[in-house]
Scaffold this motif. Structure first.
Motif, PDB file in Angstrom:
ATOM      1  N   LEU A   1      90.201   5.224 -29.498  1.00 23.62           N
ATOM      2  CA  LEU A   1      90.692   4.924 -28.164  1.00 23.62           C
ATOM      3  C   LEU A   1      90.009   3.679 -27.645  1.00 23.62           C
ATOM      4  N   ARG A   2      90.767   2.813 -26.997  1.00 25.87           N
ATOM      5  CA  ARG A   2      90.226   1.557 -26.503  1.00 25.87           C
ATOM      6  C   ARG A   2      90.754   1.260 -25.124  1.00 25.87           C
ATOM      7  N   TRP A   3      89.975   0.525 -24.365  1.00 23.61           N
ATOM      8  CA  TRP A   3      90.408  -0.090 -23.116  1.00 23.61           C
ATOM      9  C   TRP A   3      90.390  -1.604 -23.304  1.00 23.61           C
ATOM     10  N   PHE A   4      91.487  -2.226 -22.951  1.00 20.83           N
ATOM     11  CA  PHE A   4      91.619  -3.676 -22.920  1.00 20.83           C
ATOM     12  C   PHE A   4      91.851  -4.105 -21.477  1.00 20.83           C
ATOM     13  N   ARG A   5      91.667  -5.374 -21.232  1.00 16.48           N
ATOM     14  CA  ARG A   5      92.050  -5.931 -19.933  1.00 16.48           C
ATOM     15  C   ARG A   5      92.614  -7.322 -20.126  1.00 16.48           C
ATOM     16  N   GLN A   6      93.462  -7.705 -19.172  1.00 17.28           N
ATOM     17  CA  GLN A   6      94.062  -9.033 -19.211  1.00 17.28           C
ATOM     18  C   GLN A   6      94.122  -9.592 -17.804  1.00 17.28           C
ATOM     19  N   ALA A   7      93.415 -10.684 -17.604  1.00 20.46           N
ATOM     20  CA  ALA A   7      93.436 -11.395 -16.333  1.00 20.46           C
ATOM     21  C   ALA A   7      94.524 -12.457 -16.378  1.00 20.46           C
ATOM     22  N   PRO A   8      95.028 -12.883 -15.220  1.00 25.04           N
ATOM     23  CA  PRO A   8      96.098 -13.899 -15.189  1.00 25.04           C
ATOM     24  C   PRO A   8      95.681 -15.154 -15.945  1.00 25.04           C
ATOM     25  N   GLY A   9      96.547 -15.592 -16.840  1.00 21.30           N
ATOM     26  CA  GLY A   9      96.312 -16.819 -17.581  1.00 21.30           C
ATOM     27  C   GLY A   9      95.315 -16.694 -18.718  1.00 21.30           C
ATOM     28  N   LYS A  10      94.856 -15.466 -18.992  1.00 24.22           N
ATOM     29  CA  LYS A  10      93.874 -15.265 -20.050  1.00 24.22           C
ATOM     30  C   LYS A  10      94.427 -14.316 -21.115  1.00 24.22           C
ATOM     31  N   ASP A  11      93.795 -14.363 -22.287  1.00 28.36           N
ATOM     32  CA  ASP A  11      94.178 -13.463 -23.368  1.00 28.36           C
ATOM     33  C   ASP A  11      93.695 -12.041 -23.075  1.00 28.36           C
ATOM     34  N   ARG A  12      94.362 -11.083 -23.706  1.00 32.36           N
ATOM     35  CA  ARG A  12      93.923  -9.695 -23.590  1.00 32.36           C
ATOM     36  C   ARG A  12      92.558  -9.556 -24.258  1.00 32.36           C
TER      37      ARG A  12
END
Length: 120
Positions: A33-44
């Protein structure tokens, strides 16, 4: 098969949030299980992961000591406890389950994401 995240929202710097990701259609005990995040204009970005019988965990350097990933197999749910939040933690957070055994290799499930905004 479904992953549904919840718990996101607006929080002030230094505050805390607890994200939840409820799984259905499969049993999380057989998956990493993983958590990722993605900010505007950035890679996941991979934030944290947990896998294996011993719940081996890994964290991105940017969140070490502040975030904690955990799972509750009885609730078929994975959590991300986020403390000491910073504005740079602002992003859409996604949970992911991937097959770690021969019989479920190739499985790769994603949630729809939950917005976390850290701002005063």
């Amino acid at each position: 098969v479904q992953l549904v995240e919840s718990g996101g929202g607006l929080v002030q710097p230094g505050g805390s949030l607890r994200l939840s990701c409820a799984a259905s259609g499969f049993t999380i005990r057989s998956y990493g299980l993983r958590w990722f995040r993605q900010a505007p204009g950035k890679d996941r970005e991979l934030v944290a992961s947990v896998r294996g019988v011993g719940d081996y965990t890994t964290y991105a350097d940017s969140v070490k000591g502040r975030f904690t990933i955990s799972r509750d197999n009885s609730k078929n749910t994975v959590f991300l406890q986020m403390n000491g939040l910073k504005p740079e933690d602002t992003a859409v957070y996604f949970c992911n389950a991937w097959g770690i055994y021969f019989e479920n290799r190739g499985d790769d499930y994603w949630g729809q994401g939950t917005q976390v905004t850290v701002s005063s």
